[in-house]
Design a protein around this motif. Structure first.
Motif, PDB file in Angstrom:
ATOM      1  N   ALA A 120       0.834  -1.207   0.000  1.00  0.00           N
ATOM      2  CA  ALA A 120       0.000   0.000   0.000  1.00  0.00           C
ATOM      3  C   ALA A 120       0.868   1.256   0.000  1.00  0.00           C
ATOM      4  CB  ALA A 120      -0.915  -0.012   1.228  1.00  0.00           C
ATOM      5  N   VAL A 121       1.935   1.253   0.807  1.00  0.00           N
ATOM      6  CA  VAL A 121       2.855   2.392   0.815  1.00  0.00           C
ATOM      7  C   VAL A 121       3.528   2.531  -0.538  1.00  0.00           C
ATOM      8  CG1 VAL A 121       4.894   3.401   1.914  1.00  0.00           C
ATOM      9  CG2 VAL A 121       3.241   2.111   3.293  1.00  0.00           C
ATOM     10  N   MET A 122       3.890   1.419  -1.144  1.00  0.00           N
ATOM     11  CA  MET A 122       4.582   1.449  -2.426  1.00  0.00           C
ATOM     12  C   MET A 122       3.717   2.095  -3.503  1.00  0.00           C
ATOM     13  SD  MET A 122       6.147  -1.765  -4.601  1.00  0.00           S
ATOM     14  CE  MET A 122       4.552  -2.287  -5.250  1.00  0.00           C
ATOM     15  N   PHE A 123       2.432   1.774  -3.538  1.00  0.00           N
ATOM     16  CA  PHE A 123       1.563   2.286  -4.598  1.00  0.00           C
ATOM     17  C   PHE A 123       1.037   3.686  -4.319  1.00  0.00           C
ATOM     18  CE2 PHE A 123       1.005  -2.261  -5.823  1.00  0.00           C
ATOM     19  CZ  PHE A 123       1.396  -2.123  -7.154  1.00  0.00           C
ATOM     20  N   PHE A 124       0.745   3.988  -3.061  1.00  0.00           N
ATOM     21  CA  PHE A 124       0.054   5.242  -2.759  1.00  0.00           C
ATOM     22  C   PHE A 124       0.892   6.234  -1.954  1.00  0.00           C
ATOM     23  CE2 PHE A 124      -3.179   1.793  -2.792  1.00  0.00           C
ATOM     24  CZ  PHE A 124      -3.793   2.146  -3.988  1.00  0.00           C
TER      25      PHE A 124
END
Length: 511
Positions: A120-124
């Motif tokens: 989630a951190v990687m994408f957003f």
């Protein structure tokens, strides 16, 4: 279990195996690409972190998008695969659930939640966290996927080489005696390292193939060139690593699963100083008459090489199919019992367990179990044909895997030479070869699993539990119905993933 073995419908066993194989094959279409692209996108973002060039950020986000699509599909098929242990293989789950369930639980609690959090951190999180934290999240997403694979492969390795456990006749279950023996068994380590490095090869092949497609279409040339460099370097290094870990894994198989090793090499009659069958005339659709032949026809062999691979000694003894059936003497002087002896001792163990459960002379029956429990599974074997896996699948799958591995090394090396010394956009034939690497990498990956799983038949757990004693007491009709439902579902999911991936590739990076 004895009654189940005697009354189980053969169709139930066949359909249960077919359904599990279907789910596993589809699941494995997604897993290696997830592990491989995790390295690619990590390297891309590391280049961005080091140079702060917008190009590398764009490239990283492009490969992360493809990773995310594939990751979602892998999760969906993986959940179904784990549920099938309870639905189709309940006798297996009951018999060894205390051991087998532990690594799967850790995988779900630790690794899956870890990768789910950081993905989630990687994408957003591109504009919400620092560049360093985002880079760490990208690598931790890949690490989480790799740790997830570790625990699943620990469970699979235990089925092939059961260690760290003891059978409790009171509860009728195998119980874990050493978590570390299970988690860090040599078989598990070899299986993990070989599986992960081969997944890197597939991820590199996918990266190179997409890059070559862009070069053929004369689109996103810079992205294609830089991605091809990264993919070819990762692929070349991973191919050598996969070869090394594969050799170690094959050695381990020779030591712990001699029948699988004999099937891989079409070794009917073993002995000292055995030659390796480089190629032989093996009918791919028919089990050979291994008891009547001493070796396969029209073979080309490398002298002493099989003994070196299996024992690390040019004069080492390697048993063939007939030797395993008839019994043989190992290099250390110990005798390996014949199949008939193992069957007899296995039936002794089954009878002792039955008598123990009925309260008859418990001390005497416990002694029999301690002596013969290691051959428990052989008590369910009726004849020699049941313990010999289908030789053609093992023989040819192993050689296809090895041959394609050598091809990958050659292609990656040529591509690196051209991309650094010449203009990579001109040799169109090489670009077409780069595209064909994608299906070839999948073929090599699936061939490896065919050897691993077909080669250990008929065992669900090596020497402990055959497949027909491990299934649930279900009707074959209900399993065949769900088989076709899963076939439709998984095919639709694969078609959706391929469609979305192709659309994203055609769209290209977001500039």
């Amino acid at each position: 279990m004895e009654n189940l073995f005697l009354t189980i419908d053969p169709g139930t066993v066949d359909w249960s195996r077919a359904q599990f194989a279907l789910t596993a094959i589809y699941h494995w279409l997604f897993v290696p690409l997830t592990l491989g692209l995790a390295v690619i996108m990590g390297i891309m973002e590391s280049c961005y972190y080091r140079t702060r060039k917008e190009f590398w950020r764009t490239a990283a986000r492009f490969w992360q998008r493809l990773f995310g699509i594939n990751f979602a599909m892998g999760v969906a098929t993986g959940i179904i695969l784990e549920f099938e242990f309870g639905t189709n293989w309940s006798n297996y789950s009951w018999f060894v659930g205390d051991i087998f369930g532990a690594p799967l639980a850790i995988e779900g609690i630790l690794a899956f939640f870890m990768e789910s959090t950081f993905v989630a951190v990687m994408f957003f999180g591109w504009h919400k966290v620092s560049a360093g934290f985002h880079l760490a999240s990208t690598w931790l997403t890949g690490l989480g996927a790799t740790i997830s694979a570790w625990w699943i492969l620990v469970a699979n390795a235990w089925m092939q080489y059961p260690v760290g456990c003891t059978f409790n006749p009171t509860t009728m279950r195998n119980e874990m005696t050493s978590f570390f023996d299970v988690a860090l068994s040599p078989f598990a380590i070899d299986k993990f390292t070989h599986t992960v490095t081969s997944s890197w090869v597939l991820g590199a092949a996918f990266t190179v193939g997409v890059s070559c497609w862009y070069l053929l279409r004369k689109r996103h040339i810079k992205l294609a060139k830089e991605s091809l460099k990264v993919g070819a370097i990762v692929g070349l290094v991973a191919s050598f690593l996969a070869g090394s870990t594969g050799h170690s894994s094959a050695y381990r198989v020779a030591q712990t699963q001699p029948m699988k090793f004999a099937a891989m090499e079409a070794l009917y009659e073993g002995g000292n100083a055995q030659s390796l069958n480089a190629i032989a005339c093996i009918n791919p659709f028919e089990q050979p008459d291994y008891m009547a032949q001493s070796e396969p026809p029209m073979r080309i062999a490398i002298p002493n090489m099989l003994s070196i691979l299996a024992t690390k000694n040019a004069q080492g003894y390697v048993p063939g199919v007939k030797d395993i059936i008839n019994g043989y003497k190992k290099d250390d002087g110990t005798l390996e019992p014949s199949l008939k002896e193992k069957q007899e001792r296995g039936r002794n163990a089954i009878q002792a367990l039955k008598d123990y459960r009925e309260g008859k002379d418990k001390d005497a029956n416990l002694k029999v179990l301690e002596k013969d429990m290691k051959y428990f599974g052989y008590g369910y074997i009726k004849d020699a044909e049941q313990i010999v896996p289908f030789i053609p699948i093992n023989f040819w799958s192993f050689r296809i895997m090895i041959g394609l591995g050598c091809l990958f090394i050659l292609v990656y090396a040529v591509m690196l030479f051209i991309v650094y010394k010449k203009d990579i956009t001109k040799p169109r034939w090489l670009q077409w070869i780069g595209i064909t690497l994608i299906p070839l990498a999948y073929i090599a990956s699936e061939c490896g699993w065919l050897v691993a799983e077909f080669g250990r038949q008929p065992w669900t757990i090596q020497d402990m539990l055959p497949t027909w004693a491990a299934v649930s007491d279900l009707s074959s009709g209900s399993i065949s119905l769900t088989f076709f439902l899963f076939l439709i579902l998984f095919t639709a999911m694969l078609a959706v993933e391929v469609s979305i991936m192709c659309k994203q590739i055609k769209k290209g990076p977001e500039l």
